[in-house]
Design an enzyme around this catalytic site. Sequence first.
Site, PDB file in Angstrom:
ATOM      1  N   HIS A 152     -35.885  -8.003  21.810  1.00  0.00           N
ATOM      2  CA  HIS A 152     -36.903  -8.109  20.777  1.00  0.00           C
ATOM      3  C   HIS A 152     -38.288  -8.107  21.420  1.00  0.00           C
ATOM      4  O   HIS A 152     -38.436  -8.371  22.627  1.00  0.00           O
ATOM      5  CB  HIS A 152     -36.707  -9.399  19.975  1.00  0.00           C
ATOM      6  CG  HIS A 152     -35.478  -9.389  19.126  1.00  0.00           C
ATOM      7  ND1 HIS A 152     -35.259 -10.310  18.116  1.00  0.00           N
ATOM      8  CD2 HIS A 152     -34.389  -8.576  19.121  1.00  0.00           C
ATOM      9  CE1 HIS A 152     -34.098 -10.066  17.530  1.00  0.00           C
ATOM     10  NE2 HIS A 152     -33.542  -9.019  18.130  1.00  0.00           N
ATOM     11  N   GLU A 195     -40.688 -10.225  21.173  1.00  0.00           N
ATOM     12  CA  GLU A 195     -41.084 -11.523  21.708  1.00  0.00           C
ATOM     13  C   GLU A 195     -40.322 -11.877  22.991  1.00  0.00           C
ATOM     14  O   GLU A 195     -40.899 -12.441  23.925  1.00  0.00           O
ATOM     15  CB  GLU A 195     -40.880 -12.620  20.661  1.00  0.00           C
ATOM     16  CG  GLU A 195     -41.728 -12.457  19.413  1.00  0.00           C
ATOM     17  CD  GLU A 195     -41.026 -11.651  18.325  1.00  0.00           C
ATOM     18  OE1 GLU A 195     -41.458 -11.734  17.163  1.00  0.00           O
ATOM     19  OE2 GLU A 195     -40.035 -10.943  18.640  1.00  0.00           O
ATOM     20  N   CYS A 249     -37.485 -14.668  15.206  1.00  0.00           N
ATOM     21  CA  CYS A 249     -36.129 -15.114  14.885  1.00  0.00           C
ATOM     22  C   CYS A 249     -35.766 -16.328  15.740  1.00  0.00           C
ATOM     23  O   CYS A 249     -36.508 -16.747  16.616  1.00  0.00           O
ATOM     24  CB  CYS A 249     -35.139 -13.985  15.122  1.00  0.00           C
ATOM     25  SG  CYS A 249     -34.866 -13.617  16.883  1.00  0.00           S
ATOM     26  N   CYS A 290     -35.753 -15.726  19.561  1.00  0.00           N
ATOM     27  CA  CYS A 290     -37.087 -15.623  20.140  1.00  0.00           C
ATOM     28  C   CYS A 290     -37.791 -16.970  20.166  1.00  0.00           C
ATOM     29  O   CYS A 290     -38.529 -17.281  21.107  1.00  0.00           O
ATOM     30  CB  CYS A 290     -37.909 -14.600  19.362  1.00  0.00           C
ATOM     31  SG  CYS A 290     -37.304 -12.902  19.511  1.00  0.00           S
TER      32      CYS A 290
END
Length: 335
Positions: free
Chosen positions: A239, A241, A269, A272
């Site tokens: 992701h 992040e 999420c 993260c």
Amino acid sequence: MTDTPRTALATYILPGISNSGPEHWQSYWERQVPQCQRIIQEEWERPRCADWVATLDRAVAKAESEVVFVAHSSACALVAHWAASAAPDLIARVRGALLVGPSDPEGPNYPAGPSGFAPMPRRPLPFPSIVVASQDDLYVGLEQARSYAEAWRSRFVDIGAAGHINSASNLGAWPAGYALLEELRNGAVQEAFVRQAIELARQARSAGNHPFGALLAVDGKTAVTAQNTVATDRDPTAHAETNLVALAIRQLSPEEIRRGVLYTSCEPCAMCVGKMYWAGIRSIVYALPAEELAALAGRDFLIPCAELFGRAEEHVTIAGPLLVNEAREVHLGFW
């Protein structure tokens, strides 16, 4: 914590009932930043709101530069009452207001001595503002604080369980709160960072990945950027992040990371959130809320990041959603 020429404007410290003691974050800021000036009220224990408003009016009239208000507790109501009655030329001098722990003057725990603070004005404030609230504040419920922010058209920041965000909260100089003050001083800087994160999301989509982007700003400058790479790296955990954190811990010192603000195109999420916290990130701004993403991409392991960060030992400042329409546009037609 120091001021620079770009932030050298007057900052009015507005304490609540009983004033702010030496261990209150407002007092730390006053000691450490020359431009911070406490507005002294004649009566701190049983004040009349009209008297506090008159004192603030005189202070703004005497200001030799633009001012930013830093209000705590009942002083948030002071700002709302002042804004509802102040002359336009005085209102024009206000750059913004940081409103922390806005006590509900009609709440069950509000002290009996003060008068004139209720009802809380709910007109939109005529200057940028940020409302900061705690999940376990005895003097204002989280949803009540959120309703004030909505009425005032303020950005709302939930910092988790921090009591009344006062001396008892043991925040010290509260760097995350000071970062919010800097955002107000710097005007449109925050939106510029959010737009940069959204552009990174657009670039990720163009590269064949999911449309998410993130960056870490340190001392007002972009330090690290990252995009989602789940397709190109064939890694479902890549992701934006998590990629950003992996870069940041290799390129920056722990102190720089803690001073930084992570801007992301979408609410992070659960995966993260964990990586951000353990890396030392303590201030986050997101654009698209998770509920909006769920409506576009489907609901899967959906937990608000504020709920997750709220279980952490250290406070994490969360701001958002911001620029939702711009952030949503990047996702249209993708899912």
